[in-house]
Design an enzyme around this catalytic site. Structure first.
Site, PDB file in Angstrom:
ATOM      1  N   LYS A  21     -16.639   2.283  -4.462  1.00  0.00           N
ATOM      2  CA  LYS A  21     -17.209   3.209  -3.469  1.00  0.00           C
ATOM      3  C   LYS A  21     -17.790   4.452  -4.149  1.00  0.00           C
ATOM      4  O   LYS A  21     -18.911   4.861  -3.853  1.00  0.00           O
ATOM      5  CB  LYS A  21     -16.138   3.638  -2.448  1.00  0.00           C
ATOM      6  CG  LYS A  21     -15.509   2.491  -1.681  1.00  0.00           C
ATOM      7  CD  LYS A  21     -14.511   2.972  -0.636  1.00  0.00           C
ATOM      8  CE  LYS A  21     -13.286   3.666  -1.180  1.00  0.00           C
ATOM      9  NZ  LYS A  21     -12.346   2.782  -1.913  1.00  0.00           N
ATOM     10  N   ARG A  41      -9.633   6.589   6.542  1.00  0.00           N
ATOM     11  CA  ARG A  41      -8.725   5.580   5.999  1.00  0.00           C
ATOM     12  C   ARG A  41      -7.691   5.140   7.024  1.00  0.00           C
ATOM     13  O   ARG A  41      -6.864   4.272   6.724  1.00  0.00           O
ATOM     14  CB  ARG A  41      -7.991   6.146   4.782  1.00  0.00           C
ATOM     15  CG  ARG A  41      -8.612   5.777   3.429  1.00  0.00           C
ATOM     16  CD  ARG A  41      -7.807   6.505   2.376  1.00  0.00           C
ATOM     17  NE  ARG A  41      -7.800   5.926   1.072  1.00  0.00           N
ATOM     18  CZ  ARG A  41      -8.563   6.356   0.068  1.00  0.00           C
ATOM     19  NH1 ARG A  41      -9.451   7.291   0.258  1.00  0.00           N
ATOM     20  NH2 ARG A  41      -8.450   5.817  -1.128  1.00  0.00           N
ATOM     21  N   ARG A  43      -1.202   1.552  -3.330  1.00  0.00           N
ATOM     22  CA  ARG A  43      -2.523   1.887  -2.770  1.00  0.00           C
ATOM     23  C   ARG A  43      -3.108   0.690  -2.019  1.00  0.00           C
ATOM     24  O   ARG A  43      -3.723   0.841  -0.960  1.00  0.00           O
ATOM     25  CB  ARG A  43      -3.476   2.333  -3.894  1.00  0.00           C
ATOM     26  CG  ARG A  43      -3.117   3.712  -4.433  1.00  0.00           C
ATOM     27  CD  ARG A  43      -3.742   3.982  -5.784  1.00  0.00           C
ATOM     28  NE  ARG A  43      -5.179   4.191  -5.733  1.00  0.00           N
ATOM     29  CZ  ARG A  43      -5.966   4.169  -6.812  1.00  0.00           C
ATOM     30  NH1 ARG A  43      -5.461   3.913  -8.007  1.00  0.00           N
ATOM     31  NH2 ARG A  43      -7.243   4.382  -6.696  1.00  0.00           N
ATOM     32  N   ARG A  54      -9.908   1.689 -16.040  1.00  0.00           N
ATOM     33  CA  ARG A  54     -10.944   2.655 -15.659  1.00  0.00           C
ATOM     34  C   ARG A  54     -10.752   4.030 -16.298  1.00  0.00           C
ATOM     35  O   ARG A  54      -9.654   4.535 -16.396  1.00  0.00           O
ATOM     36  CB  ARG A  54     -10.904   2.787 -14.126  1.00  0.00           C
ATOM     37  CG  ARG A  54     -11.773   3.886 -13.560  1.00  0.00           C
ATOM     38  CD  ARG A  54     -12.014   3.670 -12.090  1.00  0.00           C
ATOM     39  NE  ARG A  54     -10.898   4.060 -11.245  1.00  0.00           N
ATOM     40  CZ  ARG A  54     -10.967   4.091  -9.914  1.00  0.00           C
ATOM     41  NH1 ARG A  54     -12.069   3.717  -9.290  1.00  0.00           N
ATOM     42  NH2 ARG A  54      -9.920   4.459  -9.204  1.00  0.00           N
ATOM     43  N   ARG A  94      -7.236   8.543 -14.182  1.00  0.00           N
ATOM     44  CA  ARG A  94      -6.542   9.079 -13.015  1.00  0.00           C
ATOM     45  C   ARG A  94      -5.055   8.762 -13.078  1.00  0.00           C
ATOM     46  O   ARG A  94      -4.677   7.669 -13.494  1.00  0.00           O
ATOM     47  CB  ARG A  94      -7.145   8.477 -11.739  1.00  0.00           C
ATOM     48  CG  ARG A  94      -8.423   9.153 -11.340  1.00  0.00           C
ATOM     49  CD  ARG A  94      -9.130   8.444 -10.228  1.00  0.00           C
ATOM     50  NE  ARG A  94      -8.275   8.056  -9.098  1.00  0.00           N
ATOM     51  CZ  ARG A  94      -8.752   7.651  -7.930  1.00  0.00           C
ATOM     52  NH1 ARG A  94     -10.069   7.602  -7.739  1.00  0.00           N
ATOM     53  NH2 ARG A  94      -7.946   7.308  -6.965  1.00  0.00           N
TER      54      ARG A  94
HETATM   55  P1  AMP Z   1      -9.632   7.881  -3.768  1.00  0.00           P
HETATM   56  O1  AMP Z   1     -10.221   8.763  -4.812  1.00  0.00           O
HETATM   57  O2  AMP Z   1     -10.522   7.743  -2.561  1.00  0.00           O
HETATM   58  O3  AMP Z   1      -9.152   6.556  -4.297  1.00  0.00           O
HETATM   59  O4  AMP Z   1      -8.324   8.639  -3.222  1.00  0.00           O
HETATM   60  C1  AMP Z   1      -7.241   8.944  -4.085  1.00  0.00           C
HETATM   61  C2  AMP Z   1      -5.996   9.272  -3.271  1.00  0.00           C
HETATM   62  O5  AMP Z   1      -6.252  10.425  -2.441  1.00  0.00           O
HETATM   63  C3  AMP Z   1      -5.554   8.198  -2.292  1.00  0.00           C
HETATM   64  O6  AMP Z   1      -4.735   7.201  -2.911  1.00  0.00           O
HETATM   65  C4  AMP Z   1      -4.747   9.025  -1.280  1.00  0.00           C
HETATM   66  O7  AMP Z   1      -3.497   9.416  -1.811  1.00  0.00           O
HETATM   67  C5  AMP Z   1      -5.607  10.274  -1.176  1.00  0.00           C
HETATM   68  N1  AMP Z   1      -6.678  10.143  -0.143  1.00  0.00           N
HETATM   69  C6  AMP Z   1      -8.020  10.137  -0.345  1.00  0.00           C
HETATM   70  N2  AMP Z   1      -8.698  10.031   0.811  1.00  0.00           N
HETATM   71  C7  AMP Z   1      -7.750   9.942   1.780  1.00  0.00           C
HETATM   72  C8  AMP Z   1      -7.806   9.787   3.196  1.00  0.00           C
HETATM   73  N3  AMP Z   1      -8.974   9.680   3.848  1.00  0.00           N
HETATM   74  N4  AMP Z   1      -6.626   9.752   3.875  1.00  0.00           N
HETATM   75  C9  AMP Z   1      -5.439   9.871   3.246  1.00  0.00           C
HETATM   76  N5  AMP Z   1      -5.319   9.996   1.907  1.00  0.00           N
HETATM   77  C10 AMP Z   1      -6.454  10.038   1.177  1.00  0.00           C
END
Ligand code: AMP
Length: 218
Positions: A13, A89, A173, A128, A162
């Site tokens: 994404k 989400r 996740r 990654r 990360r």
């Molecule tokens: P991402 O970079 O989108 O993979 O997000 C990394 C982490 O941030 C996720 O595993 C969640 O812990 C948190 N996170 C990001 N976006 C959301 C969301 N829309 N709702 C809840 N937690 C989020």
């Protein structure tokens, strides 16, 4: 044009969102990036979300809806359209986004599901790393950091992994995705906004498939 990129962690994404920003002048709204910025800001909210993120769990709806609300208020009217990356989400977040867009008089053109299989996700995620300056994504196996140690996009020399890109956090996740986020596929299907692309191909091929969705909609 305003779109949501929907898909499990590692579906690509963020990579595709950055392409859309570069090529179409769209605005990427990534709640993951906002939360990563918040956790290093020394705020109380930052400290609260850090542990949740590292464990691979979802941060509360209230926090992420608040972040998106702030961004939309700041960015509305800038043109180019929004890419919602990693938001919504949960069903509550999807309802809140619908309300927010209505309030700003902005429509949603498509929710683009990037479909991938779980084995590919594990391989992508544990290998990654990203450029610390521009966020360009590398993979130890399929796209290693250039031999001269410089990012091919910006020349940066610092690369990060990360904290939640471990096999252990990924299991959580993925479970969070299937339990709480995958129902959004049905939700946007019912609203007539769902479009599905194959997220397993090369970056260019996936970008082309997404471009096809956008062209259909324009
Ligand atoms: P991402 O970079 O989108 O993979 O997000 C990394 C982490 O941030 C996720 O595993 C969640 O812990 C948190 N996170 C990001 N976006 C959301 C969301 N829309 N709702 C809840 N937690 C989020």
């Amino acid at each position: 044009m305003n779109i949501i990129l929907l898909g499990p962690p590692g579906a690509g994404k963020g990579t595709q969102a950055r392409r859309l920003v570069d090529e179409r002048g769209m605005t990427q709204l990534s709640t993951g990036d906002m939360l990563r910025a918040a956790r290093t800001s020394g705020t109380e909210m930052g400290a609260r979300v850090a542990a949740i993120m590292d464990a691979g769990e979802l941060v509360t709806d209230e926090i992420v809806i608040g972040l998106i609300e702030e961004q939309l208020a700041g960015e509305a009217g800038q043109g180019g359209g929004f890419i919602f990356d990693g938001f919504p989400r949960t069903l509550a977040q999807a309802d809140a986004l619908g309300d927010l867009l209505d309030r700003h008089g902005v429509g949603l053109d498509a929710a683009v599901e990037m479909r991938v299989d779980d084995r590919a996700l594990v391989e992508r995620i544990v290998a990654r790393s990203t450029c610390g300056s521009c966020g360009e994504v590398y993979n130890d196996v399929t796209r290693p950091i250039p031999a001269d140690g410089r990012c091919s996009n910006c020349g940066g020399t610092e690369f990060k992994r990360r904290a939640d890109d471990t096999a252990e956090a990924l299991t959580t996740r993925l479970m969070e995705y299937y339990k709480k986020t995958s129902p959004l596929i049905g939700y946007y299907h019912c609203k007539g906004s769902l479009r599905t692309v194959d997220g397993l191909g090369e970056i260019d091929a996936v970008a082309q498939a997404i471009a096809g969705v956008l062209e259909d909609k324009s």
